[in-house]
Design a protein around this motif. Structure first.
Motif: not given
Length: 956
Positions: A635, A639, A695, A699, A717, A720, A724
Motif C-alpha cells: 500500500q 499504491n 490494487e 487489498q 485498509a 490507506n 487512495e
C-alpha cells in the motif's frame, strides 16, 4: 515518394495578412480561433519537413487553419501531379523557380506517407461532417495539433445512432420513502451536511427528467434551450471518438484512429479538459470544481461528488469511484470490530492460562535443540514474549471476527448491487444495450496479413473478405505461449518463496554459530524480520514484471475488441498477482512447521539444514507479521509512492523531450501562453482502470482471506483508502489527460472476482482457525482432557517427550552450557513417549484433534455459507423504490408519447380545418366577385373569367 508541398484540402492557403489575423488563439484554448465553435477533440502528431529552405517566403502563401465550417477562404494550393515511378516525386509551386525533382530518403518517404495518411483521414472526417482546424507547419520539425468540432447536425445524427438517452420536457416526481425511513433519512442528511461537497445540485431533488434515446424525428420531445449546450462536453467528445474510430483510410487499410496511432501517424487523440484546475482567473469550470471539492487531501472527510465525476469523466469512471467510496465506507464498521477484537486480546492477556504457564519459569520445560550440533537445549519460558503476543490475535474472538467478515463481504457485495442499480436508474443506464465494438488495430493487422497470405484481397470476393475472421488455429501459438508462460511465472513465484525459505534456514543456522550471546538469543526475530522485508521486495519486483507479462500475453492472443482484451488482461494479471502476493502467506499459514519431522528423524532441505519450524507460540503470530508487512508495504510503496512518482516522472520526461525538439526553432505564430491542448498533451495518457481496480482487489483479499490472523487489516485498509480516494482523484484531475467517456452499467468482471474472493475467504479462514491457530486444541483439551475443565496443564499436554540418547551421532549439542543434566527434552507434537511400546508414533490425541479440526472446517464453512446465502436472499438486488420508479417511468413514457402524438394530431387537424375554412371563404368571395364582374361585363369572354378564377384559386 511524396511531395514536399502538396495541395491540402483541410489546410487551405491564405495570404500572410489573413493568416496573421487568424492565428490568435481563443481565450482559454477551448474554442476554434473564431471563439465560437468548441474544440471537442484533439489529434496531435509530430511532423518533420525534409528541406527547411523550401518554406514559403514572406508574402507567399502561408498555412492557416480553415475548417469545414468555413472559417476562412483560401486560394488553391500547389498543383500535384503523379510521379512517373515509385521512387521519385515531382512537385511544382507557382512563382518559385528552380525547384525540380527531389529524391527522398526512406525516412523522408515514410514521413511523407504518414502525412498523406493524415490528409486522407482528415478529408474523410470532413466528409463525415466534422469541422477541423489545424496549426501551420512552419518549422522544419515540431508538434502540431488538429482540433475537431462537431456541429449540431453531426451530434444529433450520431446521438440517434448511439441511442444516447437525453432528457425530455416531461418531469415527474420521484416517490419518497415514508414513515420512519423518511425521518431517519432526513436526520442523516442534516448530520452529514458538513460532509457534503460544495457542488451545484438540482434545485428540486424530488423531480427527475424523463429520458429517452435521442431521435431527430421526435426532436420536439426534448428540452432543447440551446443547441450548443444541449450535449455536454463529455457526450460531445464521446460522439467524436466514435466517428474517429470508424473512419478509415485506404493507405495500409487503416481502420480508425487506433490503427493510425499504432502506426505513428498520430501521436495522441484526446478530449480537452475544461480549462485549468488552478490559476489566477476566477472562471469556475467543472475541472476546477472537482479539484477544489474532491481532488485535494484537505477535503478527505467529505463525500465524493459522484454525479459530477460521472458527468465529467463518464459512467465507467463514475462507477469505479462509487464502488471505491462504498468499499471505504464499509471498512469503517469492520475496522471498529477489528479494533474491539484486538483490544479483547489485550485485556484478556493477563488471564490467559496457557501463556502464563509458558512464562512460568518454575515449570522448567526443557526443549530440544533448534538446530544440529551448534544449538543447545533451551527453556520454554524464554519464548514468553512470543506467547503473550500470539494471544493478541489467537483468541476466541477471532473466530467471531472471521464469521463477521464473511458476512461483511456478502453484505458489501449485496449493497454494491443495490447502489449500482440506483446509479443506473439516475444516470439513465437501465436500458443500456451492448454496443458493437470496433476491432482493435492489432486484430485488423493480423487479419490483413492473413488475407494477404491467402491472396484473397480482390474486388470479386470483397464480400467474403468482410466475413473473414481469425480462427482458433490462428490464435493457437498465442494460446500455447500463454499456457507455458503463465505456468512458468507461477513456478517462478514458488521458486522465489522457496528461495526465501532457504534464506531463513541458512541465516538461522549461520547466526546460531555466532559467539555473540545476544545474536544467538535473537536469531528468530532477526531471521523473521529480514526475510519478510526480502519477500516484500521480491513481491514488488515480480508485480511489475507480471503486469507487463500479462499485457504482452494478452496482446499475442489477438483479442478482437477492447472489452475482450480488457477482460483477458484482468484475468491473467489477477492470477499472476494473486499468486505472487499470497504465495508466501499461504506457506506460513498452512505449510510451515508441518514437515519438520521429529527429534532423531528430522527432514532436511540440504545436508545439515533442517526444515524450519514454527515458534513455540505457533505460526499465527508469524503469519500476522508476514501479512501486515506485505500489505502495508504494497500500500505504501506500490499504491502510493509509485502512483505519485511515476506519472510525474513521465510528465517531466515528455516535457523535456518536446522542449528539446523545439528549442532551436521558436514558433513566432503561436501565442506565448500555452493553449489547453498543449497543456493536456504533456499529461500522462489514460490507460484504463485495471491498475486501480487491481490494487483494491488485492487489498480486499488481504482484508478478507486471512483476517483471522490479523484483525487490524480492515483498519489499515481504511487508512490507506482515505488517502487512495484523493490520490486517484488528484491523478485523474491533474496528472492524466481527460479519458474518453464510456457508458457502462456495471463494473464487469471485477464483481465476479470479488464474489470469488468472498467465497474463498470462508474456506481459508476456516483452515486458518482450525489448522494454524491453537483454537481447536484448546477446546479439545478443555472439554475432553482437562481434569477440572480449565486450561491448566494445556502446555504440558501439547509437548511430547524425547530421549536425548537417541539423537543421531553428530547432532547432539556441542559444549552444552545447560545448567542441568538432560535425559529427556520436549518438542511440540502429539506423539507417544519413549517408554511407550509405540514410541514416537502419533498418539490418540493427535487423531482426535485432527478429526476435530476437519469437523470444524466443515461446520464453519457450511454455517457461514448458509448465513451468506440467507443475507443474499434477504437483501433484494434492486431496491424496492427504484424498481417502482422504473415501472413508473415506463408508464409515464408511454403516456407522454401518446399525449404528444395526440397534441401533434390535434395541431395538424387544426391546420387542416383552418386551411379548409380559408379555401371556402376564398372560393365564395371569388365567386361573388366573378358574378358581379360578369353582370357588369356581359360582353367579355367566359373563358377569361374561368381563367381568372382558376389562377386565383391556385394562389389560394
Amino acid at each position: 515518394r511524396l511531395l514536399c508541398f502538396s495541395s491540402q484540402i483541410i489546410n487551405n492557403y491564405v495570404d500572410g495578412a489573413q493568416a496573421g489575423a487568424g492565428d490568435k488563439a481563443s481565450p482559454g484554448g477551448l474554442h476554434f480561433r473564431d471563439s465560437k465553435r468548441k474544440v471537442d477533440y484533439v489529434l496531435a502528431y509530430h511532423y518533420r519537413r525534409r528541406v527547411a529552405s523550401l518554406e514559403p517566403t514572406r508574402g507567399s502563401p502561408s498555412a492557416a487553419p480553415v475548417s469545414n465550417g468555413g472559417a476562412g477562404q483560401g486560394r488553391a494550393g500547389p498543383r500535384q501531379r503523379q510521379p512517373d515511378d515509385g521512387q521519385r516525386a515531382l512537385w511544382e509551386w507557382p512563382g518559385l523557380p528552380g525547384l525540380g525533382a527531389v529524391d527522398l530518403s526512406p525516412l523522408d518517404a515514410l514521413e511523407e506517407e504518414r502525412r498523406l495518411q493524415r490528409e486522407e483521414y482528415e478529408r474523410n472526417l470532413l466528409e463525415a461532417g466534422l469541422e477541423i482546424e489545424k496549426d501551420p507547419e512552419n518549422k522544419s520539425q515540431g508538434l502540431s495539433f488538429v482540433r475537431i468540432h462537431a456541429p449540431w447536425q453531426v451530434l444529433s445524427r450520431e446521438a440517434e445512432f448511439l441511442k444516447i438517452k437525453m432528457p425530455t420536457k416531461k418531469m415527474y416526481e420521484i416517490t419518497e420513502e415514508k414513515g420512519i425511513l423518511k425521518t431517519l433519512n432526513e436526520m442523516w442528511c442534516k448530520l452529514t451536511e458538513p460532509l457534503q461537497p460544495q457542488v451545484p445540485r438540482q434545485e428540486n431533488t424530488n423531480m427527475k427528467n424523463l429520458s429517452y434515446p435521442f431521435s431527430r424525428e421526435k426532436i420536439y420531445l426534448y428540452n432543447i434551450k440551446d443547441k450548443d449546450t444541449f450535449f455536454d462536453n463529455a457526450t460531445r467528445s464521446q460522439i467524436v471518438r466514435e466517428i474517429l474510430k470508424r473512419t478509415s483510410t485506404k493507405a495500409r487499410n487503416s481502420m480508425g484512429i487506433g490503427t493510425l496511432i499504432a502506426n505513428n501517424v498520430y501521436d495522441a487523440a484526446y478530449p480537452l479538459h475544461d480549462g485549468e484546475y488552478e490559476g489566477q482567473n476566477d472562471d469556475m469550470n467543472e475541472r476546477k470544481l472537482l479539484y477544489q471539492e474532491w481532488a485535494r487531501y484537505r477535503v478527505f472527510y467529505k463525500f465524493q461528488p459522484i454525479d459530477l465525476i460521472r458527468k465529467y469523466f463518464g459512467e465507467k469512471i463514475g462507477l469505479y469511484f462509487a464502488w471505491l467510496g462504498l468499499y471505504t465506507e464499509f471498512l469503517i464498521p469492520s475496522s471498529v470490530v477489528g479494533i474491539i477484537v484486538f483490544l479483547y486480546g489485550c485485556i484478556t492477556i493477563e488471564s490467559d492460562i496457557p501463556s502464563k504457564e509458558m512464562c512460568d519459569q518454575r515449570n522448567a520445560f526443557t526443549m530440544c535443540p533448534l538446530c544440529d550440533k551448534f544449538c543447545d537445549y533451551w527453556n520454554l519460558s524464554s519464548a514468553c514474549a512470543t506467547a503473550r503476543a500470539s494471544h493478541l490475535f489467537d483468541n476466541p474472538a477471532t473466530v467471531f471476527f472471521s464469521i463477521f467478515m464473511a458476512l461483511w463481504a456478502t453484505m458489501f457485495l449485496e449493497q454494491w448491487k443495490r447502489l449500482q442499480m440506483r446509479l443506473s436508474y439516475f444516470w439513465d443506464l437501465t436500458g443500456l444495450e451492448e454496443e458493437e465494438e470496433h476491432p482493435r488495430p492489432e486484430y485488423e493487422t493480423k487479419l490483413l496479413q492473413k488475407k494477404l497470405k491467402n491472396k484473397s484481397i480482390t474486388t470479386e470476393n470483397s464480400k467474403e473478405n468482410e466475413k473473414e475472421k481469425l480462427t482458433w488455429s490462428d490464435r493457437m501459438p498465442g494460446y500455447a505461449a500463454n499456457f507455458g508462460l503463465i505456468l512458468f511465472m507461477i513456478m517462478l513465484t514458488f521458486s522465489a518463496v522457496f528461495g526465501v525459505i532457504v534464506y531463513r534456514i541458512t541465516t538461522a543456522a549461520a547466526l546460531s554459530f555466532s559467539t555473540n550471546e545476544t545474536t544467538r538469543a535473537n536469531v528468530r526475530v532477526t531471521v523473521t524480520a529480514t526475510a519478510v522485508v526480502l519477500n516484500l521486495v521480491v513481491v514488488l519486483i515480480l508485480d511489475e514484471i507480471y503486469g507487463a507479462v500479462a499485457k504482452w500475453l494478452t496482446e499475442i492472443e489477438i483479442p478482437k475488441t477492447e472489452k475482450t482484451f480488457e477482460e483477458r488482461l484482468i484475468l491473467k494479471a489477477f492470477l499472476l498477482k494473486f499468486v505472487n502476493s499470497y504465495a508466501s502467506i499461504f506457506y506460513v499459514a498452512f505449510f510451515k512447521g508441518r514437515f519438520v519431522g521429529r527429534p532423531g528423524r528430522y527432514v532436511y532441505v540440504f545436508e545439515g539444514y533442517r526444515m524450519e519450524e514454527c515458534a513455540p507460540g505457533g505460526c499465527l503470530m508469524e503469519l500476522c507479521i508476514q501479512l501486515s508487512i506485505i500489505m502495508l508495504g504494497k500500500q505504501l510503496i506500490q499504491n502510493n509512492l509509485f502512483e505519485i512518482g511515476i506519472p510525474k516522472l513521465k510528465k517531466l520526461l515528455r516535457k523535456l523531450k518536446d522542449d528539446r525538439t523545439e528549442l532551436k526553432e521558436m514558433d513566432t505564430n503561436q501565442s506565448k501562453d500555452p493553449q489547453q491542448w498543449d497543456l493536456d498533451y504533456i499529461l500522462e495518457p489514460f490507460t484504463g482502470l485495471t491498475p486501480e481496480y487491481m490494487e483494491m482487489i488485492i487489498q480486499f483479499g488481504f482484508v478478507t482471506l486471512f483476517v483471522a490472523s490479523f484483525p487490524l487489516a480492515p483498519l489499515f485498509a481504511l487508512l490507506n483508502n482515505v488517502i487512495e480516494v484523493r490520490l486517484d482523484a488528484k491523478k485523474f484531475v491533474t496528472e492524466l489527460r481527460r479519458p474518453d467517456t464510456v457508458r457502462e452499467k456495471d463494473i464487469g468482471i471485477w464483481y465476479n472476482i470479488l464474489s470469488g474472493i468472498g467465497k474463498l475467504s470462508v474456506i481459508i479462514n476456516a483452515f486458518v482457525i482450525a489448522v494454524t491457530s491453537d483454537f481447536i486444541p484448546r477446546l479439545m483439551y478443555q472439554y475432553a482432557y482437562s481434569e477440572n475443565g480449565t486450561m491448566h496443564g494445556f502446555i504440558n499436554h501439547t509437548l511430547s517427550y524425547f530421549n536425548v540418547s537417541q539423537l543421531k551421532a553428530g547432532t547432539q549439542p556441542q559444549n552444552s552450557l545447560f545448567a542441568q543434566e538432560v535425559s529427556f527434552c520436549r518438542f511440540k507434537d502429539y506423539r507417544e513417549p519413549p517408554w511407550s511400546p509405540h514410541q514416537y508414533e502419533f498418539s490418540k490425541q493427535y487423531w482426535a484433534v485432527l478429526s476435530a479440526r476437519l469437523a470444524f472446517v466443515i461446520l464453519f464453512q457450511n454455517l457461514v455459507m448458509f448465513l451468506s446465502v440467507l443475507v443474499d436472499w434477504m437483501i433484494p438486488d434492486i431496491p424496492k423504490d427504484i424498481s417502482e420508479q422504473i415501472k413508473k417511468e415506463k408508464t409515464l413514457l408511454v403516456d407522454f408519447f401518446l399525449k404528444e402524438e395526440h397534441e401533434k394530431l390535434k395541431l395538424i387537424e387544426s391546420f387542416v380545418t383552418r386551411d379548409k375554412r380559408k379555401r371556402r371563404s376564398g372560393t365564395k368571395s371569388k365567386r361573388t366577385r366573378a358574378a358581379s364582374f360578369s353582370q357588369c361585363h356581359r360582353g367579355s369572354s367566359p373563358k377569361g373569367s374561368f381563367t381568372s378564377f382558376s389562377s386565383q384559386h391556385t394562389v389560394v
